[in-house]
Design a protein around this motif. Structure first.
Motif, short mmCIF file in Angstrom:
data_model
loop_
_atom_site.label_atom_id
_atom_site.label_comp_id
_atom_site.label_asym_id
_atom_site.label_seq_id
_atom_site.Cartn_x
_atom_site.Cartn_y
_atom_site.Cartn_z
N MET A 261 -47.17 74.08 41.07
CA MET A 261 -48.13 73.84 42.15
C MET A 261 -48.22 75.09 43.02
SD MET A 261 -48.26 70.65 44.81
CE MET A 261 -46.56 70.92 45.35
N GLU A 262 -49.42 75.62 43.16
CA GLU A 262 -49.64 76.84 43.91
C GLU A 262 -50.32 76.51 45.25
OE1 GLU A 262 -48.55 79.68 42.89
OE2 GLU A 262 -48.04 79.17 40.81
N LEU A 263 -50.14 77.39 46.21
CA LEU A 263 -50.73 77.16 47.53
C LEU A 263 -52.26 77.13 47.46
CD1 LEU A 263 -48.45 79.39 49.79
CD2 LEU A 263 -48.53 76.89 49.72
N GLN B 44 -55.06 74.37 48.91
CA GLN B 44 -56.24 74.72 49.70
C GLN B 44 -57.51 74.18 49.06
OE1 GLN B 44 -55.65 78.95 49.69
NE2 GLN B 44 -54.50 78.97 51.63
N TYR B 45 -57.60 74.30 47.74
CA TYR B 45 -58.74 73.73 47.01
C TYR B 45 -58.82 72.23 47.24
CZ TYR B 45 -59.27 78.05 44.20
OH TYR B 45 -59.48 79.33 43.78
N PHE B 46 -57.71 71.55 47.07
CA PHE B 46 -57.64 70.11 47.20
C PHE B 46 -58.10 69.65 48.59
CE2 PHE B 46 -55.07 66.55 48.81
CZ PHE B 46 -55.53 65.53 48.00
N ALA C 106 -61.25 74.36 37.88
CA ALA C 106 -60.11 74.67 37.00
C ALA C 106 -58.80 74.54 37.76
CB ALA C 106 -60.28 76.08 36.44
N GLY C 107 -58.79 74.98 39.02
CA GLY C 107 -57.57 74.88 39.83
C GLY C 107 -57.17 73.45 40.08
N ILE C 108 -58.16 72.57 40.33
CA ILE C 108 -57.86 71.16 40.59
C ILE C 108 -57.40 70.47 39.31
CG2 ILE C 108 -58.88 68.95 41.24
CD1 ILE C 108 -58.25 70.79 43.58
N LYS C 109 -58.03 70.77 38.19
CA LYS C 109 -57.60 70.17 36.92
C LYS C 109 -56.16 70.55 36.59
CE LYS C 109 -62.15 69.72 34.73
NZ LYS C 109 -63.04 70.17 33.61
N LYS C 110 -55.83 71.80 36.86
CA LYS C 110 -54.47 72.27 36.61
C LYS C 110 -53.48 71.54 37.52
CE LYS C 110 -51.66 76.50 36.51
NZ LYS C 110 -51.68 77.98 36.76
N LEU C 111 -53.87 71.33 38.77
CA LEU C 111 -53.01 70.62 39.71
C LEU C 111 -52.82 69.17 39.28
CD1 LEU C 111 -51.48 70.47 42.43
CD2 LEU C 111 -53.67 69.98 43.53
N GLU C 112 -53.89 68.50 38.90
CA GLU C 112 -53.81 67.11 38.47
C GLU C 112 -52.96 66.98 37.21
OE1 GLU C 112 -57.95 65.05 40.00
OE2 GLU C 112 -58.03 66.30 38.19
N LEU D 236 -54.75 61.57 38.72
CA LEU D 236 -56.07 62.01 39.17
C LEU D 236 -56.12 61.94 40.69
CD1 LEU D 236 -58.48 60.24 36.62
CD2 LEU D 236 -57.86 62.67 36.72
N LEU D 237 -56.58 63.01 41.29
CA LEU D 237 -56.62 63.07 42.75
C LEU D 237 -57.99 62.68 43.30
CD1 LEU D 237 -54.69 66.43 43.22
CD2 LEU D 237 -53.78 64.12 43.54
N PHE D 238 -59.03 62.83 42.50
CA PHE D 238 -60.38 62.56 42.98
C PHE D 238 -61.11 61.60 42.03
CE2 PHE D 238 -59.50 66.84 44.68
CZ PHE D 238 -59.71 66.59 46.04
N ASP D 239 -61.93 60.75 42.63
CA ASP D 239 -62.87 59.92 41.87
C ASP D 239 -64.20 60.67 41.88
OD1 ASP D 239 -64.54 58.07 40.78
OD2 ASP D 239 -63.99 56.44 42.14
N ARG D 240 -64.56 61.19 40.72
CA ARG D 240 -65.72 62.08 40.63
C ARG D 240 -67.03 61.33 40.41
NH1 ARG D 240 -61.15 64.41 39.11
NH2 ARG D 240 -60.81 66.67 39.27
N GLY D 241 -67.03 60.00 40.35
CA GLY D 241 -68.25 59.24 40.17
C GLY D 241 -68.97 59.06 41.50
#
Length: 288
Positions: free
Chosen positions: A1-3, A7-9, A34-40, A46-51
């Motif tokens: 997990m990177e800083l 920040q993206y999240f 890409a950063g969020i997918k890597k974090l998840e 899953l951190l976000f509901d993209r619907g």
């Protein structure tokens, strides 16, 4: 997990959209995604509901949201504190090892209470060592022997007499004065870095034809004091105030004294050094 992933999240959570978050952070949307997918993937949730029209946090995302913000806040706080620490002025103080630690500690404590932004580095040694450190620039200020009158590069803080020191329980403690001739073959604690007695002892003792029996040798004032208090021997040392278990006796026909003060290099007088020297000169030196 990177800083940057945190920040993206947080940006996505605040703006409720990847595009707006990318614009806020001045990054491309593919990089953000890409950063969020890597974090998840790393977190395994899953951190976000993209619907729907807006991106919303999943229950896991809601759980992670507060902690992510705390991590970033703490990180920023640590960086600020470290930067402030690195900017603190450093005072490098060299002191004679024949000074009491309690005396130095009282000065440093009181000075730091008034100037808390100054960091202090302390080292002690013999007269020769302290003088060499000052000349070589290894220390900024020396607490050492100085002339009784202030000079352009020094100031006197206090003066002390050197007397015979014995334990209260020692038979000699009942005497009113002491004759150096009585030192012959008496268990003696030698202060091996004493800047006053060491250069004079050979001639002083030789003239009387005596040789004290050195049963202990120490280069630290606190050790010497403890040995005297324990009745392990007697010594000649500065008169310190409020020492329990120690009796001082004047020595017949022998006047030993020293003036202790601060010395500095005239070429380097930074503000924090001047503040320390001025404060020390006004300090209440209750040493005797």
């Amino acid at each position: 997990m990177e800083l940057y992933q945190l920040q993206y999240f947080l940006a996505i959570a605040d703006t409720k959209g990847f595009t707006k978050a990318a614009d806020r952070l001045f990054v491309s949307q593919p990089s953000l995604s890409a950063g969020i997918k890597k974090l998840e993937k790393e977190l395994g949730v899953l951190l976000f509901d993209r619907g729907g029209r807006q991106v919303t946090l999943t229950p896991a995302g809601q759980f992670f949201h507060e902690r992510a913000r705390k991590i970033l806040t703490e990180h920023e706080s640590v960086i600020r504190d470290l930067q402030a620490f690195q900017g603190l002025p450093l005072l490098r103080l060299g002191a004679l090892c024949t000074l009491r630690i309690a005396t130095l500690a009282a000065l440093i404590r009181d000075f730091r209470s008034r100037f808390p932004y100054v960091s202090i580095e302390l080292r002690n040694g013999s007269l020769e060592e302290v003088q060499a450190w000052l000349q070589q620039g290894d220390i900024d200020v020396a607490m050492t022997l100085v002339p009784p009158d202030d000079c352009s590069d020094s100031c006197c803080l206090f003066s002390q007499s050197l007397l015979l020191a014995v334990a209260d329980s020692h038979p000699i403690a009942q005497w009113s004065v002491f004759d150096l001739a009585e030192l012959d073959d008496v268990p003696f604690i030698e202060r091996i870095k004493c800047e006053i007695l060491r250069p004079r002892a050979p001639q002083m003792f030789g003239a009387l034809g005596i040789q004290p029996r050195a049963v202990y040798r120490a280069d630290n004032e606190e050790w010497v004091i403890s040995l005297v208090q324990s009745g392990m021997g007697i010594t000649i040392m500065p008169q310190w105030r409020d020492l329990t278990g120690v009796t001082y006796l004047p020595i017949i026909d022998t006047k030993l004294s020293r003036s202790v003060g601060l010395q500095w290099r005239t070429s380097q007088r930074a503000e924090h050094i001047v503040q320390f020297c001025d404060y020390a000169s006004e300090h209440d030196w209750q040493v005797r």
